[in-house]
Design a protein around this motif. Structure first.
Motif, PDB file in Angstrom:
ATOM      1  N   LYS A   1       0.828  -1.214   0.000  1.00 10.02           N
ATOM      2  CA  LYS A   1       0.000   0.000   0.000  1.00 10.02           C
ATOM      3  C   LYS A   1       0.860   1.262   0.000  1.00 10.02           C
ATOM      4  O   LYS A   1       0.476   2.282  -0.586  1.00 10.02           O
ATOM      5  N   ARG A   2       2.014   1.200   0.635  1.00  8.04           N
ATOM      6  CA  ARG A   2       2.940   2.337   0.560  1.00  8.04           C
ATOM      7  C   ARG A   2       3.325   2.623  -0.900  1.00  8.04           C
ATOM      8  O   ARG A   2       3.555   3.775  -1.276  1.00  8.04           O
ATOM      9  N   LEU A   3       3.400   1.556  -1.707  1.00 12.37           N
ATOM     10  CA  LEU A   3       3.740   1.747  -3.110  1.00 12.37           C
ATOM     11  C   LEU A   3       2.607   2.433  -3.871  1.00 12.37           C
ATOM     12  O   LEU A   3       2.853   3.170  -4.838  1.00 12.37           O
ATOM     13  N   LEU A   4       1.359   2.188  -3.465  1.00 17.76           N
ATOM     14  CA  LEU A   4       0.240   2.938  -4.045  1.00 17.76           C
ATOM     15  C   LEU A   4       0.403   4.430  -3.760  1.00 17.76           C
ATOM     16  O   LEU A   4       0.170   5.275  -4.633  1.00 17.76           O
ATOM     17  N   VAL A   5       0.798   4.758  -2.532  1.00 19.40           N
ATOM     18  CA  VAL A   5       1.050   6.154  -2.168  1.00 19.40           C
ATOM     19  C   VAL A   5       2.146   6.728  -3.063  1.00 19.40           C
ATOM     20  O   VAL A   5       2.085   7.877  -3.524  1.00 19.40           O
ATOM     21  N   GLY A   6       3.154   5.898  -3.355  1.00 17.28           N
ATOM     22  CA  GLY A   6       4.283   6.344  -4.163  1.00 17.28           C
ATOM     23  C   GLY A   6       3.983   6.491  -5.642  1.00 17.28           C
ATOM     24  O   GLY A   6       4.826   6.972  -6.397  1.00 17.28           O
ATOM     25  N   GLY A   7       2.800   6.060  -6.080  1.00 15.43           N
ATOM     26  CA  GLY A   7       2.429   6.231  -7.477  1.00 15.43           C
ATOM     27  C   GLY A   7       2.435   4.965  -8.310  1.00 15.43           C
ATOM     28  O   GLY A   7       2.145   5.003  -9.507  1.00 15.43           O
ATOM     29  N   MET A   8       2.800   3.816  -7.712  1.00 14.37           N
ATOM     30  CA  MET A   8       2.661   2.542  -8.426  1.00 14.37           C
ATOM     31  C   MET A   8       1.195   2.117  -8.330  1.00 14.37           C
ATOM     32  O   MET A   8       0.746   1.648  -7.294  1.00 14.37           O
ATOM     33  N   GLU A   9       0.466   2.279  -9.405  1.00 14.99           N
ATOM     34  CA  GLU A   9      -0.987   2.134  -9.340  1.00 14.99           C
ATOM     35  C   GLU A   9      -1.469   0.687  -9.400  1.00 14.99           C
ATOM     36  O   GLU A   9      -2.584   0.382  -8.984  1.00 14.99           O
ATOM     37  N   LYS A  10      -0.642  -0.199  -9.943  1.00 17.15           N
ATOM     38  CA  LYS A  10      -0.979  -1.619  -9.986  1.00 17.15           C
ATOM     39  C   LYS A  10       0.263  -2.416  -9.602  1.00 17.15           C
ATOM     40  O   LYS A  10       1.238  -2.431 -10.357  1.00 17.15           O
ATOM     41  N   VAL A  11       0.250  -3.055  -8.446  1.00 14.03           N
ATOM     42  CA  VAL A  11       1.416  -3.800  -7.976  1.00 14.03           C
ATOM     43  C   VAL A  11       0.995  -5.180  -7.502  1.00 14.03           C
ATOM     44  O   VAL A  11      -0.133  -5.382  -7.034  1.00 14.03           O
TER      45      VAL A  11
ATOM     46  N   GLN B   1      -4.713  -2.490  -6.682  1.00 10.15           N
ATOM     47  CA  GLN B   1      -5.022  -1.715  -7.884  1.00 10.15           C
ATOM     48  C   GLN B   1      -5.683  -0.407  -7.472  1.00 10.15           C
ATOM     49  O   GLN B   1      -6.756  -0.405  -6.839  1.00 10.15           O
ATOM     50  N   ALA B   2      -5.049   0.697  -7.834  1.00  9.21           N
ATOM     51  CA  ALA B   2      -5.602   2.017  -7.523  1.00  9.21           C
ATOM     52  C   ALA B   2      -6.909   2.240  -8.282  1.00  9.21           C
ATOM     53  O   ALA B   2      -7.098   1.733  -9.393  1.00  9.21           O
ATOM     54  N   TYR B   3      -7.807   2.969  -7.646  1.00  6.48           N
ATOM     55  CA  TYR B   3      -9.087   3.373  -8.231  1.00  6.48           C
ATOM     56  C   TYR B   3     -10.017   2.191  -8.465  1.00  6.48           C
ATOM     57  O   TYR B   3     -10.924   2.257  -9.306  1.00  6.48           O
ATOM     58  N   ALA B   4      -9.780   1.119  -7.743  1.00 10.84           N
ATOM     59  CA  ALA B   4     -10.642  -0.066  -7.840  1.00 10.84           C
ATOM     60  C   ALA B   4     -11.342  -0.294  -6.503  1.00 10.84           C
ATOM     61  O   ALA B   4     -11.179   0.475  -5.553  1.00 10.84           O
TER      62      ALA B   4
ATOM     63  N   THR C   1       1.494   7.708   8.477  1.00  3.27           N
ATOM     64  CA  THR C   1       2.129   8.866   7.840  1.00  3.27           C
ATOM     65  C   THR C   1       2.009   8.773   6.326  1.00  3.27           C
ATOM     66  O   THR C   1       1.705   9.759   5.640  1.00  3.27           O
ATOM     67  N   ALA C   2       2.233   7.574   5.779  1.00  4.65           N
ATOM     68  CA  ALA C   2       2.097   7.385   4.332  1.00  4.65           C
ATOM     69  C   ALA C   2       0.688   7.711   3.869  1.00  4.65           C
ATOM     70  O   ALA C   2       0.492   8.393   2.844  1.00  4.65           O
TER      71      ALA C   2
ATOM     72  N   MET D   1      -3.352   8.157  -0.188  1.00  6.79           N
ATOM     73  CA  MET D   1      -3.356   6.904  -0.935  1.00  6.79           C
ATOM     74  C   MET D   1      -4.627   6.849  -1.763  1.00  6.79           C
ATOM     75  O   MET D   1      -5.726   7.098  -1.242  1.00  6.79           O
ATOM     76  N   PRO D   2      -4.524   6.563  -3.047  1.00  6.30           N
ATOM     77  CA  PRO D   2      -5.740   6.540  -3.880  1.00  6.30           C
ATOM     78  C   PRO D   2      -6.689   5.441  -3.416  1.00  6.30           C
ATOM     79  O   PRO D   2      -6.256   4.429  -2.861  1.00  6.30           O
ATOM     80  N   PRO D   3      -7.993   5.623  -3.624  1.00  7.28           N
ATOM     81  CA  PRO D   3      -8.918   4.509  -3.368  1.00  7.28           C
ATOM     82  C   PRO D   3      -8.427   3.292  -4.129  1.00  7.28           C
ATOM     83  O   PRO D   3      -7.919   3.403  -5.248  1.00  7.28           O
ATOM     84  N   ALA D   4      -8.569   2.111  -3.543  1.00  6.92           N
ATOM     85  CA  ALA D   4      -7.969   0.927  -4.164  1.00  6.92           C
ATOM     86  C   ALA D   4      -8.690  -0.341  -3.746  1.00  6.92           C
ATOM     87  O   ALA D   4      -9.372  -0.395  -2.721  1.00  6.92           O
TER      88      ALA D   4
END
Length: 528
Positions: free
Chosen positions: A276-286, A313-316, A486-487, A492-495
């Motif tokens: 989820k930290r990676l979603l914050v960082g801009g990786m939208e699908k990990v 997956q961001a925005y899912a 903090t992250a 963090m985008p909805p996911a």
């Protein structure tokens, strides 16, 4: 006492039998060395898998048969003039085009009939017969007579067929690549040997071809999962195995110690909070496919270290995760199962789409006979099930009753949706029902295989949830992770997030009823 004495005598006799066999093999090892032959070989290039050799031979055989038929037809058409010469030319062509083969593998069958020795050689693709003839190997025949079951050899020569039609490499060269000093098992199947099979997987794999096939299939399934996800824009990542906080799941961790930093660390129970930290960082699908470790019980469905697919997956939301889960697993069924119905123990599992989606509360009503809002009736049900519920919070009692009354009925793939929110501290609530979390668990054959959320991304609510611990839970997610909060404060985008137990998935797709059958080296208590 007499019976005990007889048993001990039999054990000594059995042990002595093994010792004499091993000594006989040691004697042959010595004899081979005396011949100046290296019993443990070396580089052996140019080999071809057994399955490919046989396929190549069949293809060429069909082609030559067709050519011979064509030659015979032309001979008839042109009369008998030069007929004999034409047929001789065809036979010479066949001899000149005799196929050669070079293969390496383990001897799993050996028949010595004097001046001929027939060997069945097994490599990772299958088996092929190797024929040893004294006329072809005159100078090495004494060495050929020292070969045994279990030895690993390389063989090369011309390809042909025996009188019984068996495709055979008629070897003109045989190289010993590794001498086996242990007697292969005469019979490796059955409950009596099941523990030994797990302990000596290095024998099980070549003694039982179906075991090798299962693990090849597991590898192929993982490759398909990766291809499916990367084809949809997911990035595969790796997150820490050793963590300072055991977060992301409710489970008891293994603890280790870092000497240089002089600090305790936890083997991860889940990669969730890092992904989820990676979603914050801009990786939208990990996604990550890796090991999790939970210091809990052993059973046919539980191994302390297990392989998990976890993705975000961001925005899912959890509805998109349901669609993805169903589509991906049905792809695996299509590629690796005979049809949409598989056998799991005594159960038949039907993967035909669409899969059932049922609300948690409705299933509780159907199988436990309790309304989820009537905690009194649920606690009565808990008593009838001999659940010690007095020190449990309501949500924990509800889930204990659910697990004991509902799960066994979920045979075909079923998404159980909308869980009590109190059980799901990392999950978003439904806007019109704040006591219900947007979560699903997916069951097959009465086993939980997947868990997914609409991910919580409100830092204030997440921080509050980290402080809450339900009474009666064996383990808790109530472990404060300040850095994760903090992250979330950065946004963090909805996911949607999903976890799938790979070991259990392989179980239901291959019909293996024990998790130990799909893990190459399952944890076993050492034999003292």
């Amino acid at each position: 006492m007499m019976a005990d004495g007889k048993q001990n005598s039999e054990q000594r006799s059995h042990s002595g039998g093994h010792a004499s066999i091993e000594q006989a093999r040691q004697d042959k090892l010595h004899a081979i060395k005396q011949m100046g032959i290296d019993p443990y070989g070396g580089r052996y290039e140019g080999t071809e898998p057994a399955a490919e050799i046989k396929a190549r031979f069949k293809e060429t055989e069909q082609k030559l048969t067709a050519e011979h038929a064509e030659t015979a037809e032309k001979t008839v058409e042109k009369g008998t003039k030069n007929a004999e010469q034409r047929m001789q030319n065809a036979e010479q062509k066949t001899e000149d085009e005799q196929q050669k083969a070079r293969c390496a593998g383990r001897i799993v069958l050996l028949r010595d009939i004097g001046k001929l020795i027939f060997i069945t050689l097994r490599d990772s693709s299958g088996t092929i017969q190797v024929g040893l003839s004294k006329s072809l190997l005159e100078s090495k025949w004494s060495f050929m007579k020292l070969l045994e079951l279990g030895d690993i050899i390389g063989a090369s020569g011309g390809l042909g067929k025996t009188k019984t039609g068996e495709i055979t490499i008629w070897a003109d060269e045989v190289v010993l690549l590794s001498k086996s000093l242990m007697q292969p098992p005469e019979k490796w199947h059955g409950l009596a040997d099941i523990d030994l099979r797990y302990r000596q997987r290095y024998v099980d794999l070549w003694a039982n071809p179906e075991v090798m096939e299962l693990f090849r299939k597991r590898s192929a399934m993982l490759r398909t999962v990766r291809e499916y996800l990367t084809g949809r824009g997911f990035i595969e990542v790796e997150t820490p195995m050793m963590q300072t906080i055991a977060g992301g799941a409710a489970a008891k961790p293994f603890i280790t110690h870092h000497n240089t930093l002089d600090m305790d660390l936890f083997l991860r129970i889940a990669p969730e909070l890092f992904l989820k930290r990676l979603l914050v960082g801009g990786m939208e699908k990990v996604f990550e496919i890796n090991r999790n470790f939970r210091n809990e019980g052993l059973s046919t469905r539980h191994n302390p270290e297990f392989t998990m697919l976890e993705l975000y997956q961001a925005y899912a939301d959890y509805n998109i995760m349901m669609d993805l889960t169903e589509e991906m697993i049905c792809l695996l069924v299509e590629k690796y199962c005979k049809d949409s119905k598989t056998t799991f123990g005594e159960k038949i599992v039907d993967f035909a789409r669409p899969w059932k989606r049922a609300k948690y509360a409705e299933l509780l009503k159907e199988y436990a006979g309790c309304d989820i809002a009537d905690i009194g009736s649920i606690r009565k049900k808990a008593e009838s099930l001999k659940i010690n519920h007095k020190d449990m919070d309501d949500a924990v009692v509800i889930n204990e009753v659910f697990e004991q009354t509902v799960e066994e009925h979920l045979n075909n793939p079923t998404f159980v949706i909308d869980y009590p929110a109190a059980l799901c501290p990392l999950t978003k609530r439904k806007k019109d029902q704040p006591d219900i979390a947007e979560r699903f668990e997916m069951y097959i054959a009465g086993m939980e295989l997947a868990n997914a959320y609409t991910e919580l991304n409100d830092p204030a609510v997440q921080e509050e949830n980290f402080h809450q611990q339900l009474r009666g839970q064996k383990e808790t997610m109530a472990t404060m992770d300040h850095d994760f909060v903090t992250a979330l404060k950065y946004g963090m985008p909805p996911a949607g997030g999903l976890g799938i137990g790979i070991d259990r998935l392989v179980m239901v797709l291959t019909g293996a009823t024990s998790i130990r059958d799909v893990v190459l080296f399952p944890l076993l208590k050492p034999i003292v």
